[in-house]
Design an enzyme around this catalytic site. Structure first.
Site, PDB file in Angstrom:
ATOM      1  CB  SER A 553      -0.804   0.092   0.929  1.00 13.93           C
ATOM      2  OG  SER A 553      -1.935   0.848   1.074  1.00 13.93           O
ATOM      3  CG  HIS A 669      -5.778  -2.087   0.493  1.00 14.83           C
ATOM      4  ND1 HIS A 669      -5.351  -1.493  -0.694  1.00 14.83           N
ATOM      5  CD2 HIS A 669      -5.379  -1.588   1.962  1.00 14.83           C
ATOM      6  CE1 HIS A 669      -3.660  -1.106   0.088  1.00 14.83           C
ATOM      7  NE2 HIS A 669      -3.879  -0.750   1.108  1.00 14.83           N
TER       8      HIS A 669
END
Length: 697
Positions: A553, A669
């Site tokens: 991320s 995610h």
């Protein structure tokens, strides 16, 4: 390579890989399948891959893992996944059963059965249970791990979804109970109801049995805001309603709604209008909430003579009347920062971090002020965290203690009780720690800042060896000691050294540590990470030819920066669901919400530094060769767009740099929704690293 060295795609040039941003585009997915096939062929065909994959599955599916719980009335609830329950089961038990070695669990909701019955790849996204009866729940279900979810009401007595109950179609919904017949709801009501980041801007009150679109709007954020949300404080004797306007990632406004029939439950004037919400007068960049009679504030900047990162408690009613003298519950210093805090019925559990290691105190409000006492001891270089409390009903708490070589231990205690509590669960030792040690060192960054990092590896080090350095450096997320059996099995048990860096951008030393790497100062996080890499080499722990790095991320942005700025320091790079195009991130999915962290590419004042830190725009065929890169992402990641990883892989291939790419069609995610996907990803990563960090022949 110079930090100011330019890259391939300049801001005024056309991006030839924009078509890869079409998440489900036919051409884009065909490209993904080709890259996936190449990566599978390169990394999965040898016996080493299957061995790692199997070891990870054994760790993830181990029945001895601690089933962490939250209390809802007399039941302790847990969500559990294993080899037989791939999607997972929401289940519950009693404290008496939980204390036993093999508790008797009652299944509340079986996601595997639900997914099969409905033909959907459901993933668990959480629940909200209505107190004090704890019969009604709002269950959130995600399709294949996305942040967006559907909401359905569930009956915890009949163990069935409520026919005709509250139900919301897929969106990034925010919902919470007011009472049995009303909820606060923010969801996609059409144009103007969602922010540029894809989060709700409206706070509505929805009555049971009425169409969702008729829910009454009681608050609305501004079009450029990040989001707005509303919630009910159900604490007996302190029932009240709040709304929050999230201006950006680091700034918000808190409002108290008028109570009673003239507040959220009805109009107060002949024209049907409502009284205006009351703004709580705290700085926009502070974290603030109300608990019972207390307004609790953690400022991020100096306020009322108190340092950023302090913990302050005000009498709420007195504060509303103008008083500004708080009880100071914590004051940071150069080495100690606030870790967190949790309320029980009569006490507050305070966690602080001294050079990133946890310390615990028990604070108690009384007529003469707050008293404090140390809580159960925590071993050095360890992390303690409060897992669960029941602040409305009791002083019970569950406390988890862990370290790099220390399996988690779950304690249960009663705040204020002299008995010291009990150990209710002990995590299994899933890798051999004999001969391993944990050390903490400090590297000196480019501007002289001391940067902490942990080294886990052989106690008697014969010389430099393969090392894996992990970092994040953003959004106030701290890198702390914790037990990872996956890392233990796949890396440490094979002779590798594991390193975790606490670089700026995190919150290891409070708000200033984070703010030092905000916006145009982001390069400090990159310099910190490079300093740790150099320090590892200087100490003889590893060499550039044996050093791999990993992040995800925002940590994927860090990996991209290392690749393009300091390629000579590393021999392999792994980036999960990475953020890499810093000139278009604000146009992709939730990216607009991060401009307060990085800057706004549409702002002429910010664009130059964003171009300088954008890995995608720094990629070039000039200068030192890049180390091999493995990029992992997910088609269903609706937070960080998979186009970041796709475009970077395409650009690197064009320039002739070694890159492998793999994209799960699901996973969100997190990159995976079940243990099978997680094991596959970990096997890709560690096969890639070992093949590139271990000398051949």
């Amino acid at each position: 390579m110079s930090d100011e060295a330019g890259g391939g795609i300049r801001e005024h040039e056309h991006d030839p890989y924009l078509w890869l941003e079409e998440v489900s585009g036919e051409d884009a997915l065909a490209w993904v399948r080709e890259r996936n096939a190449e990566t599978v062929e390169a990394l999965t065909t040898g016996p080493g891959f299957k061995a790692v994959e199997q070891e990870v599955r054994e760790v993830l599916d181990d029945d001895g893992r601690i089933p962490y719980v939250v209390r809802r009335g007399r039941h302790l609830y847990n969500f559990w996944q294993d080899a037989e329950r791939l999607r997972g089961v929401w289940r519950r038990t009693t404290l008496e059963q939980y204390r036993t070695e093999h508790p008797d669990w009652e299944t509340v909701l079986d996601l595997d059965a639900l997914a099969e019955a409905e033909g959907e790849k459901w993933a668990w996204a959480g629940s909200s249970v209505l107190p004090p009866g704890h019969r009604h729940a709002l269950v959130k279900l995600s399709r294949d791990g996305a942040d967006a979810c559907v909401v359905r009401e569930f009956d915890l007595e009949t163990l069935r979804f409520v026919e005709g109950g509250f139900a919301v179609e897929e969106a990034k919904t925010r919902i919470g109970w007011i009472d049995h017949d009303h909820v606060w709801i923010g969801t996609d009501f059409g144009p103007g109801s969602m922010s540029p980041s894809g989060y709700p801007l409206q706070v509505r009150r929805w009555r049971r049995g009425t169409p969702l679109e008729t829910a009454e709007t009681l608050y609305e954020g501004r079009p450029a805001d990040l989001s707005a949300s509303g919630w009910r404080d159900h604490t007996p004797g302190f029932e009240r309603d709040f709304v929050s306007r999230q201006i950006d990632f680091w700034n918000q406004e808190l409002f108290l709604l008028p109570d009673g029939p003239d507040g959220p439950d009805g109009p107060d004037g002949p024209d049907g209008s409502h009284r205006q919400p009351e703004k709580i007068d705290v700085p926009d960049d502070a974290v603030a909430y109300v608990h019972r009679q207390w307004l609790v504030v953690t400022p991020r900047s100096p306020w009322l003579g108190h340092a950023p990162g302090s913990l302050l408690a005000f009498d709420f009613d007195a504060f509303r009347a103008g008083a500004r003298e708080p009880d100071v519950l914590f004051t940071p210093d150069a080495h100690t920062a606030l870790g967190g805090h949790s309320w029980t019925r009569n006490h507050l559990l305070l966690t602080t971090r001294a050079d990133v290691s946890s310390r615990l105190e028990l604070l108690t409000p009384g007529p003469g002020g707050w008293s404090r006492a140390p809580l159960a001891g925590v071993p050095p270089l360890s992390t303690a965290s409060v897992v669960c409390t029941d602040p409305d009903e009791s002083d019970e708490y569950f406390l988890n203690v862990t370290g790099f070589l220390q399996p988690s231990t779950l304690h249960r205690g009663t705040a204020g009780s002299p008995d010291g509590g009990e150990t209710v669960k002990q995590g299994p030792a899933l890798f051999d720690t004999a001969g391993l040690t944990v050390e903490q060192y400090f590297a000196t960054s480019a501007d002289g800042t001391r940067v902490p990092y942990f080294v886990v590896g052989p106690e008697d080090r014969p010389g430099p060896g393969p090392a894996l350095l992990y970092g994040y450096g953003g959004f106030e997320i701290s890198m702390v000691p914790q037990y990872s059996a996956v890392t233990g099995r796949t890396w440490l048990a094979r002779g590798g050294t594991y390193v975790v860096a606490g670089i700026r951008g995190g919150r290891e030393y409070g708000p200033a540590w984070h703010q030092a790497a905000l916006g145009a100062h982001r390069v400090r996080a990159f310099e910190d990470f490079a300093a740790v890499a150099r320090d590892l080499t200087a100490r003889g722990i590893t060499t550039p030819a044996q050093l791999g790095i990993e992040g995800g991320s925002n940590g994927g942005l860090l990996m991209g920066a290392m690749l393009t700025r300091y390629p000579e320091l590393f021999a392999a790079v792994v980036a999960h669901v990475p953020l890499l195009d810093m000139l278009r991130f604000h146009k992709l999915l939730a990216g607009a919400s991060w401009t307060a962290e990085y800057g706004d590419p549409d702002d002429p004042a910010d664009r130059p530094h964003l171009e300088r830190i954008s890995p995608y725009h720094r990629m070039t065929a000039d200068g030192p060769p890049y180390p091999p890169l493995l990029l992992l992402t997910s088609t269903r990641d609706d937070r960080v767009h998979p186009g970041h990883a796709r475009k970077a892989a395409a650009r690197l291939r064009e320039l002739g740099h070694p890159v492998l790419f793999h994209e799960h069609l699901g996973g969100g995610h997190a990159g995976a929704t079940d243990h099978r996907q997680t094991a596959f990803n970990e096997a890709l990563v560690h096969t890639f690293l070992w093949e590139r960090l271990t000398p051949r022949g």
